[in-house]
Design an enzyme around this catalytic site. Structure first.
Site, PDB file in Angstrom:
ATOM      1  N   ASP A 147       0.818  -1.172   0.037  1.00 49.34           N
ATOM      2  CA  ASP A 147      -0.068   0.203  -0.165  1.00 49.34           C
ATOM      3  C   ASP A 147       0.976   1.255   0.077  1.00 49.34           C
ATOM      4  OD1 ASP A 147      -2.299   1.781   0.440  1.00 49.34           O
ATOM      5  OD2 ASP A 147      -3.191  -0.228   1.434  1.00 49.34           O
ATOM      6  N   ASP A 152      -3.066   4.622  -2.322  1.00 48.79           N
ATOM      7  CA  ASP A 152      -4.221   5.235  -1.548  1.00 48.79           C
ATOM      8  C   ASP A 152      -4.558   6.573  -2.034  1.00 48.79           C
ATOM      9  OD1 ASP A 152      -5.381   4.740   1.250  1.00 48.79           O
ATOM     10  OD2 ASP A 152      -4.596   6.740   1.452  1.00 48.79           O
TER      11      ASP A 152
HETATM   12  C1  GLC Z   1      -7.913   5.195   1.897  1.00 55.06           C
HETATM   13  C2  GLC Z   1      -7.909   4.061   2.793  1.00 55.06           C
HETATM   14  C3  GLC Z   1      -8.650   4.284   3.956  1.00 55.06           C
HETATM   15  C4  GLC Z   1      -7.896   5.455   4.642  1.00 55.06           C
HETATM   16  C5  GLC Z   1      -7.881   6.803   3.725  1.00 55.06           C
HETATM   17  C6  GLC Z   1      -6.737   7.848   4.241  1.00 55.06           C
HETATM   18  O1  GLC Z   1      -9.423   5.434   1.530  1.00 55.06           O
HETATM   19  O2  GLC Z   1      -8.356   3.206   2.111  1.00 55.06           O
HETATM   20  O3  GLC Z   1      -8.481   3.114   4.889  1.00 55.06           O
HETATM   21  O4  GLC Z   1      -8.726   5.684   5.774  1.00 55.06           O
HETATM   22  O5  GLC Z   1      -7.510   6.241   2.433  1.00 55.06           O
HETATM   23  O6  GLC Z   1      -5.614   7.204   4.050  1.00 55.06           O
END
Ligand code: GLC
Ligand code: CA
Length: 558
Positions: A101, A202
């Site tokens: 990620d 992300d």
């Molecule tokens: C994305 C992630 C989520 C997180 C957000 C901020 O949507 O999947 O879990 O809270 O980004 O990083």
């Protein structure tokens, strides 16, 4: 003829691990990297090709690792870099790839760049983040954060506000600054050289902001909607093309962008077939709580999505991306409720049949399928008895804002919304077996285990040849052996039906017909009556002419 460009990640099935909830190896109640290593043989048995690992970097865990304080180190609770290297080698030894990620829209406020940045206006790291003067003594814009409250936080030291589209502990990076981009590309290169196999990026659609910073339209009566000014912003494609030239194109890796607010038109650019940006993106149209059904407030709803809505969206994405860009397929992830509870039927009677039906409908579409941990044996949503059961910052902040502070929603309604779509539904520990704490930990789990673990668990699924697990195993192996499932063109069938989900795939003169009953009642369906061909998979052993039985799904190659 089919002239789709071939790529390993188009032929792969991805399994998402949310390490905190996957497997604890040392009894502290928190899942960890050694826990992942322990379970690799299980994943090998399932047959998946790639693991997408939610963030494992050093983090103070305001948002469970999506707030990173050091991109080149491992979160203390998850283990060490040696544990990581061991896990990577053990996965590779089994032919399983690892995708990291990549959270680079923001960092943690405890990252050294931000610690420096907030010290003074002339600190060399000041422009790594987005700082603005107050407007009439208030926030620079009316934008709300995705986790409730304002998206701006005042900092006493320098008398300016910084932008945080998520929590206050997740300040947004300033991608306009070339030094930020260089630092991100260096870090990505470092991980690629370590031998990882790709990135899930992300909220990557949010890295470029409209530089005039206008107010947004009010969305909950209190704050304005920032999305039009931060999603798919003016320079996002330029930045991703630069990242592609500088890093991605130099490795044989897979990339998937989490693209909040993405339209089909935008997706064609992000995931274009020429490969100048990303491999594929996640869109949110079919999982967007507020547009799927009447909402209580913002994303919070108690209603199930409608088939006609969900199928309409997915058919649109299938047909529009055809030949232009690659898609991704998912029902759930760590930000969504459990697939079978949301789109299927998690009652004792129908849970397994409807989970298999949903899997069939998704895995036979065109695109790369994603399975979220526990989905492969039909884990279900949680029941939240009180806000004390919740761990997610999104839930805690929403409750504070809507229930406690502004009294816009009563506590009971808010908790029922949580039962329906809260992110913590997906974050309860993986139910491995019927022993204490579902075999997740010998200690006290960081979040409650779903009490249904005594019945719904991986061990029980492995012992039952008819289980949801073996059905997923079969779907995955079909994708590996049947090119039409990967590369065939998609054509919707019965687009007006309120009860059936059906479509065809076609390649080299062959057709794959897929049809499923989305309901718990028998429905008329004549699609298969005159078809002579091979049944690739079905969740029923026997079929009836002119009828699909409750939640029945069938796939015929002819
Ligand atoms: C994305 C992630 C989520 C997180 C957000 C901020 O949507 O999947 O879990 O809270 O980004 O990083
Ligand atoms: Ca642990």
């Amino acid at each position: 003829m089919n002239n789709e460009k071939h790529a390993w990640w188009k032929e792969a099935v991805i399994y998402q691990i949310y390490p905190r909830s996957f497997q604890d190896s040392n009894g502290d109640g928190i899942g960890d990297l050694n826990g992942v290593t322990m379970r690799l043989d299980y994943l090998k048995k399932l047959g998946i090709d790639v693991i997408w690992l939610s963030p494992v970097y050093k983090s103070p865990n305001d948002d469970n690792g999506y707030d990173i304080s050091d991109y080149r180190d491992i979160m203390t609770e998850f283990g060490t870099m040696e544990d990581f290297d061991r896990m990577l080698a053990a996965a590779h030894a089994r032919g399983i790839k690892i995708v990291m990620d990549l959270v680079v829209n923001h960092t943690s406020d405890e990252h050294k760049w931000f610690i420096e940045s907030r010290k003074s206006k002339d600190n060399p790291y000041r422009d790594y983040y987005i700082w603005k003067d107050p407007r009439d003594g208030h926030e620079p814009t009316n934008w709300g954060s995705n986790f409730s409250g304002s998206a701006w936080k005042f900092d006493e030291t320098t008398g300016q506000y910084y932008l945080h589209l998520f929590s206050e502990k997740q300040p947004d990076l300033n991608w306009e600054n070339p030094k930020v981009r260089d630092a991100v590309y260096d870090m990505m290169t470092w991980w690629c050289d370590k031998g990882i196999d790709g990135f899930r990026m992300d909220v990557i659609s949010m890295i470029s902001k409209v530089q005039s910073y206008p107010d947004g339209e009010l969305f909950d009566g209190v704050y304005g909607n920032a999305n039009p000014y931060v999603c798919n912003g003016p320079r996002v494609h330029e930045f991703l093309q630069e990242m592609n030239r500088r890093v991605l194109s130099r490795y044989d890796i897979m990339t998937v962008g989490e693209a909040a607010g993405v339209t089909v038109e935008e997706a064609k650019r992000y995931a274009n077939n020429e490969g100048t940006e990303l491999g594929m993106v996640f869109h949110f149209e079919h999982t967007d709580g507020s547009s799927n059904s009447e909402s209580v407030i913002g994303k919070w709803t108690v209603n199930p999505p409608r088939l006609t809505y969900v199928r309409g969206i997915l058919n649109k994405w299938q047909t529009e991306l055809e030949g232009k860009a690659w898609g991704s397929l998912y029902w759930d992830n760590h930000d969504q409720p459990r697939a079978v509870s949301r789109f299927g039927n998690d009652s004792k009677e129908w849970r397994e049949l409807s989970a298999k039906m949903l899997a069939t409908v998704l895995h036979m579409q065109k695109g790369t399928p994603y399975i979220y941990q526990g989905e492969e044996f039909g884990m279900t949503n949680m029941h939240f008895e009180s806000i004390d059961d919740c761990r997610d910052i999104e839930e805690i902040n929403a409750y504070q804002q809507y229930v406690t502070d502004h009294k816009l929603v009563d506590a009971e309604t808010m908790l029922r919304c949580f039962d329906t779509i809260a992110r913590d539904n997906a974050r309860t520990p993986v139910q491995w077996d019927a022993s204490a704490n579902a075999g997740f930990t010998t200690g006290t789990p960081w979040i409650k285990v779903n009490p249904n673990y005594t019945e719904i668990n991986a061990e029980a699924a492995l012992a039952d040849p008819n289980s949801v697990f073996y059905y997923y195993q079969k779907l995955i192996s079909l994708r590996h052996t049947t090119p039409i499932i990967v590369y065939g063109t998609f054509r919707p069938l019965l687009p007006d039906s309120e009860v059936l989900y059906a479509y065809e795939r076609e390649m080299d003169g062959k057709v794959l017909t897929v049809a499923a009953n989305w309901t718990d009642r028998e429905q008329e369906c004549t699609l298969f009556d005159d078809l002579e061909g091979e049944e690739l998979i079905s969740n029923y052993d026997s079929h009836r002419t002119g009828i699909l039985q409750p939640y029945e799904a069938r796939v015929i190659l002819h």
